[in-house]
Motif scaffolding. Structure first.
Motif, PDB file in Angstrom:
ATOM      1  N   TYR A 142       0.862  -1.181   0.000  1.00 39.79           N
ATOM      2  CA  TYR A 142       0.000   0.000   0.000  1.00 39.79           C
ATOM      3  C   TYR A 142       0.894   1.225   0.000  1.00 39.79           C
ATOM      4  O   TYR A 142       1.593   1.494   0.976  1.00 39.79           O
ATOM      5  N   ASN A 143       0.888   1.941  -1.115  1.00 37.68           N
ATOM      6  CA  ASN A 143       1.735   3.125  -1.222  1.00 37.68           C
ATOM      7  C   ASN A 143       0.927   4.373  -0.945  1.00 37.68           C
ATOM      8  O   ASN A 143       0.119   4.805  -1.773  1.00 37.68           O
ATOM      9  N   ASN A 144       1.130   4.958   0.231  1.00 36.73           N
ATOM     10  CA  ASN A 144       0.427   6.172   0.641  1.00 36.73           C
ATOM     11  C   ASN A 144       1.423   7.117   1.306  1.00 36.73           C
ATOM     12  O   ASN A 144       1.379   7.327   2.522  1.00 36.73           O
ATOM     13  N   PRO A 145       2.347   7.688   0.512  1.00 38.65           N
ATOM     14  CA  PRO A 145       3.378   8.553   1.118  1.00 38.65           C
ATOM     15  C   PRO A 145       2.811   9.831   1.713  1.00 38.65           C
ATOM     16  O   PRO A 145       3.481  10.476   2.517  1.00 38.65           O
ATOM     17  N   ILE A 146       1.578  10.175   1.343  1.00 36.49           N
ATOM     18  CA  ILE A 146       0.951  11.366   1.906  1.00 36.49           C
ATOM     19  C   ILE A 146       0.822  11.220   3.420  1.00 36.49           C
ATOM     20  O   ILE A 146       1.093  12.139   4.181  1.00 36.49           O
ATOM     21  N   ASP A 147       0.437  10.035   3.871  1.00 38.07           N
ATOM     22  CA  ASP A 147       0.249   9.790   5.293  1.00 38.07           C
ATOM     23  C   ASP A 147       1.458   9.143   5.961  1.00 38.07           C
ATOM     24  O   ASP A 147       1.759   9.434   7.113  1.00 38.07           O
ATOM     25  N   THR A 148       2.143   8.233   5.246  1.00 37.38           N
ATOM     26  CA  THR A 148       3.224   7.479   5.886  1.00 37.38           C
ATOM     27  C   THR A 148       4.578   8.161   5.797  1.00 37.38           C
ATOM     28  O   THR A 148       5.487   7.827   6.556  1.00 37.38           O
ATOM     29  N   LYS A 149       4.727   9.083   4.833  1.00 31.99           N
ATOM     30  CA  LYS A 149       6.003   9.758   4.564  1.00 31.99           C
ATOM     31  C   LYS A 149       7.055   8.787   4.025  1.00 31.99           C
ATOM     32  O   LYS A 149       8.245   9.111   3.980  1.00 31.99           O
ATOM     33  N   SER A 165       8.393 -10.474  -2.387  1.00 26.12           N
ATOM     34  CA  SER A 165       7.718  -9.991  -1.179  1.00 26.12           C
ATOM     35  C   SER A 165       6.301  -9.499  -1.441  1.00 26.12           C
ATOM     36  O   SER A 165       5.479  -9.485  -0.518  1.00 26.12           O
ATOM     37  N   ILE A 166       5.999  -9.056  -2.669  1.00 22.38           N
ATOM     38  CA  ILE A 166       4.676  -8.504  -2.967  1.00 22.38           C
ATOM     39  C   ILE A 166       4.172  -9.018  -4.308  1.00 22.38           C
ATOM     40  O   ILE A 166       4.965  -9.362  -5.190  1.00 22.38           O
ATOM     41  N   VAL A 167       2.841  -9.050  -4.444  1.00 27.76           N
ATOM     42  CA  VAL A 167       2.218  -9.481  -5.696  1.00 27.76           C
ATOM     43  C   VAL A 167       1.525  -8.329  -6.414  1.00 27.76           C
ATOM     44  O   VAL A 167       1.199  -8.431  -7.597  1.00 27.76           O
ATOM     45  N   ALA A 168       1.262  -7.240  -5.686  1.00 27.70           N
ATOM     46  CA  ALA A 168       0.504  -6.118  -6.240  1.00 27.70           C
ATOM     47  C   ALA A 168       0.777  -4.881  -5.405  1.00 27.70           C
ATOM     48  O   ALA A 168       1.363  -4.956  -4.327  1.00 27.70           O
ATOM     49  N   VAL A 169       0.325  -3.744  -5.915  1.00 29.58           N
ATOM     50  CA  VAL A 169       0.445  -2.499  -5.164  1.00 29.58           C
ATOM     51  C   VAL A 169      -0.851  -1.714  -5.267  1.00 29.58           C
ATOM     52  O   VAL A 169      -1.433  -1.576  -6.341  1.00 29.58           O
ATOM     53  N   LYS A 170      -1.304  -1.218  -4.129  1.00 27.75           N
ATOM     54  CA  LYS A 170      -2.389  -0.243  -4.075  1.00 27.75           C
ATOM     55  C   LYS A 170      -1.733   1.125  -4.201  1.00 27.75           C
ATOM     56  O   LYS A 170      -1.044   1.579  -3.301  1.00 27.75           O
ATOM     57  N   GLU A 171      -1.961   1.795  -5.339  1.00 29.24           N
ATOM     58  CA  GLU A 171      -1.299   3.072  -5.637  1.00 29.24           C
ATOM     59  C   GLU A 171      -2.233   4.224  -5.266  1.00 29.24           C
ATOM     60  O   GLU A 171      -3.272   4.416  -5.881  1.00 29.24           O
ATOM     61  N   PHE A 172      -1.838   4.995  -4.250  1.00 31.05           N
ATOM     62  CA  PHE A 172      -2.690   6.056  -3.727  1.00 31.05           C
ATOM     63  C   PHE A 172      -2.146   7.459  -4.017  1.00 31.05           C
ATOM     64  O   PHE A 172      -2.791   8.437  -3.690  1.00 31.05           O
ATOM     65  N   THR A 173      -0.991   7.551  -4.648  1.00 31.52           N
ATOM     66  CA  THR A 173      -0.377   8.871  -4.789  1.00 31.52           C
ATOM     67  C   THR A 173      -1.189   9.808  -5.670  1.00 31.52           C
ATOM     68  O   THR A 173      -1.075  11.032  -5.539  1.00 31.52           O
ATOM     69  N   GLY A 174      -1.972   9.263  -6.593  1.00 33.40           N
ATOM     70  CA  GLY A 174      -2.681  10.093  -7.554  1.00 33.40           C
ATOM     71  C   GLY A 174      -1.836  10.459  -8.757  1.00 33.40           C
ATOM     72  O   GLY A 174      -2.327  11.093  -9.697  1.00 33.40           O
ATOM     73  N   ASP A 175      -0.573  10.036  -8.765  1.00 34.61           N
ATOM     74  CA  ASP A 175       0.329  10.305  -9.883  1.00 34.61           C
ATOM     75  C   ASP A 175       0.179   9.174 -10.898  1.00 34.61           C
ATOM     76  O   ASP A 175       0.812   8.133 -10.786  1.00 34.61           O
ATOM     77  N   VAL A 176      -0.661   9.398 -11.893  1.00 39.33           N
ATOM     78  CA  VAL A 176      -0.971   8.355 -12.871  1.00 39.33           C
ATOM     79  C   VAL A 176       0.258   7.966 -13.678  1.00 39.33           C
ATOM     80  O   VAL A 176       0.360   6.840 -14.174  1.00 39.33           O
ATOM     81  N   ARG A 177       1.228   8.870 -13.804  1.00 40.89           N
ATOM     82  CA  ARG A 177       2.430   8.569 -14.577  1.00 40.89           C
ATOM     83  C   ARG A 177       3.153   7.346 -14.031  1.00 40.89           C
ATOM     84  O   ARG A 177       3.838   6.626 -14.767  1.00 40.89           O
ATOM     85  N   ARG A 178       3.018   7.101 -12.732  1.00 39.66           N
ATOM     86  CA  ARG A 178       3.722   5.972 -12.125  1.00 39.66           C
ATOM     87  C   ARG A 178       3.258   4.629 -12.693  1.00 39.66           C
ATOM     88  O   ARG A 178       4.019   3.659 -12.695  1.00 39.66           O
ATOM     89  N   ALA A 179       2.018   4.569 -13.121  1.00 42.43           N
ATOM     90  CA  ALA A 179       1.482   3.300 -13.622  1.00 42.43           C
ATOM     91  C   ALA A 179       2.341   2.753 -14.758  1.00 42.43           C
ATOM     92  O   ALA A 179       2.621   1.547 -14.825  1.00 42.43           O
ATOM     93  N   TYR A 180       2.777   3.627 -15.642  1.00 39.09           N
ATOM     94  CA  TYR A 180       3.537   3.199 -16.801  1.00 39.09           C
ATOM     95  C   TYR A 180       4.955   2.794 -16.424  1.00 39.09           C
ATOM     96  O   TYR A 180       5.502   1.829 -16.966  1.00 39.09           O
ATOM     97  N   GLU A 181       5.535   3.493 -15.465  1.00 40.20           N
ATOM     98  CA  GLU A 181       6.883   3.136 -15.022  1.00 40.20           C
ATOM     99  C   GLU A 181       6.864   1.820 -14.250  1.00 40.20           C
ATOM    100  O   GLU A 181       7.768   0.989 -14.402  1.00 40.20           O
ATOM    101  N   ILE A 182       5.827   1.604 -13.444  1.00 38.91           N
ATOM    102  CA  ILE A 182       5.694   0.330 -12.735  1.00 38.91           C
ATOM    103  C   ILE A 182       5.595  -0.816 -13.736  1.00 38.91           C
ATOM    104  O   ILE A 182       6.236  -1.863 -13.584  1.00 38.91           O
ATOM    105  N   ALA A 183       4.792  -0.633 -14.786  1.00 36.56           N
ATOM    106  CA  ALA A 183       4.634  -1.679 -15.799  1.00 36.56           C
ATOM    107  C   ALA A 183       5.944  -1.963 -16.525  1.00 36.56           C
ATOM    108  O   ALA A 183       6.220  -3.116 -16.902  1.00 36.56           O
ATOM    109  N   GLU A 184       6.767  -0.941 -16.711  1.00 30.92           N
ATOM    110  CA  GLU A 184       8.053  -1.127 -17.389  1.00 30.92           C
ATOM    111  C   GLU A 184       9.050  -1.853 -16.494  1.00 30.92           C
ATOM    112  O   GLU A 184       9.769  -2.748 -16.943  1.00 30.92           O
ATOM    113  N   LEU A 185       9.102  -1.461 -15.213  1.00 30.65           N
ATOM    114  CA  LEU A 185      10.109  -2.004 -14.302  1.00 30.65           C
ATOM    115  C   LEU A 185       9.703  -3.330 -13.675  1.00 30.65           C
ATOM    116  O   LEU A 185      10.565  -4.140 -13.327  1.00 30.65           O
ATOM    117  N   ALA A 186       8.399  -3.554 -13.505  1.00 26.34           N
ATOM    118  CA  ALA A 186       7.899  -4.775 -12.873  1.00 26.34           C
ATOM    119  C   ALA A 186       6.646  -5.239 -13.606  1.00 26.34           C
ATOM    120  O   ALA A 186       5.534  -5.112 -13.098  1.00 26.34           O
TER     121      ALA A 186
END
Length: 302
Positions: A142-149, A165-186
């Motif tokens: 669960y990626n929520n850097p707004i609250d967890t820092k 260690s993980i099978v998926a990520v709940k992406e909460f940042t609101g930065d849609v650009r990350r979706a494409y980088e995640i798909a490229e790297l993992a």
């Protein structure tokens, strides 16, 4: 709407509702109301539930309450694979114990925040997820850097996935650009929508699931929106998204628990009060949430 088929091999996919927790006027947990709510969500077309997340006010629960919520959810779902308990805790050992409790109860996966007692570096984050993974249940980060820092940036997510260690990520940042980088790297890491108000954007970017807030109040409209979005049916999805967005954005605001519970009350669901330190909504915010909910209901978006 009838119960949807569920992928038991990847049970974290689809609409997994981050459930609110019904509280009685004395603020004790109403487990019967919670069981009914879980069953109703699945019968309304949702794929499963996420108990003991922030919407479920897990931080305010006793250990006994937190464990029982998981057990009630599994029983009410009728299929443990449909349940993804939150297992966040200040210590990795405690998170692992909660993951083990979830597995023993029959849950199909768990949702895990990074260490958040302090601003953990990448080595600490990797150690945290590796420790909890020893419980043997699939982990959704669960990626929520707004609250967890602590920010689970795409490169770190790729490391966590590569280490098993993980099978998926709940992406909460609101930065849609990350979706494409995640798909490229993992490319094997499943992307799950983590905030209601970027649902369409992340669905178009390849998300395969939604850890959702507003289906607690409006499940059928939410299911219709999600299905249209992931199938890239913009003719259906875009008007629904625009109609619902005034409500969906409350999922990303500080008052999201109280707001969603108020919408549930208005829709005839078991919303109710919250435990301290959350306070009742201000009159201004209550009026805004009420107006948006009543508008959605009037337009048939139940």
């Amino acid at each position: 709407m009838s119960k949807t088929p569920h992928d038991t091999t990847k049970p974290w996919r689809g609409i997994m509702v981050a459930t609110t927790l019904p509280l009685r006027p004395d603020l004790s947990v109403d487990y019967d109301a919670y069981a009914e709510h879980v069953s109703w969500l699945i019968e309304s077309g949702c794929d499963g539930v996420v108990p003991n997340g922030s919407l479920g006010e897990y931080q305010t629960l006793t250990a006994e309450e937190r464990a029982k919520v998981v057990e009630v959810a599994v029983e009410a779902a009728g299929d443990g694979s449909r349940v993804m308990p939150g297992v966040a805790a200040y210590g990795s050992a405690e998170s692992r114990r909660w993951a083990e409790q979830a597995a023993e109860a029959g849950a199909g996966s768990v949702l895990l925040l990074p260490p958040n007692a302090y601003r953990a570096d990448h080595a600490a984050v990797r150690g945290h997820y590796a420790e909890v993974a020893k419980a043997g249940v699939p982990i959704v980060a669960y990626n929520n850097p707004i609250d967890t820092k602590v920010d689970l940036v795409p490169s770190l997510l790729a490391e966590l996935h590569g280490e098993g260690s993980i099978v998926a990520v709940k992406e909460f940042t609101g930065d849609v650009r990350r979706a494409y980088e995640i798909a490229e790297l993992a490319p094997g890491l499943d992307l799950l929508i983590g905030a209601d108000d970027v649902l369409l954007e992340l669905a178009l970017a390849g998300a395969v699931g939604w850890i959702a807030g507003y289906p607690n109040a409006l499940p059928e409209a939410s299911v219709a929106l999600y299905k249209a979005a992931v199938s890239h049916d913009l003719a259906t999805a875009l008007p629904l998204y625009k109609a619902l967005h005034q409500l969906l954005r409350w999922d990303s605001k500080t008052e999201f628990v109280q707001a969603i519970k108020l919408s549930m009350d208005i829709a005839g669901r078991p919303g109710g009060p919250t435990r301290a330190p959350r306070l009742p909504l201000t009159p201004e915010i209550e009026a805004a949430v009420r107006a948006a909910t009543e508008k959605a209901l009037a337009e048939g978006l139940a």
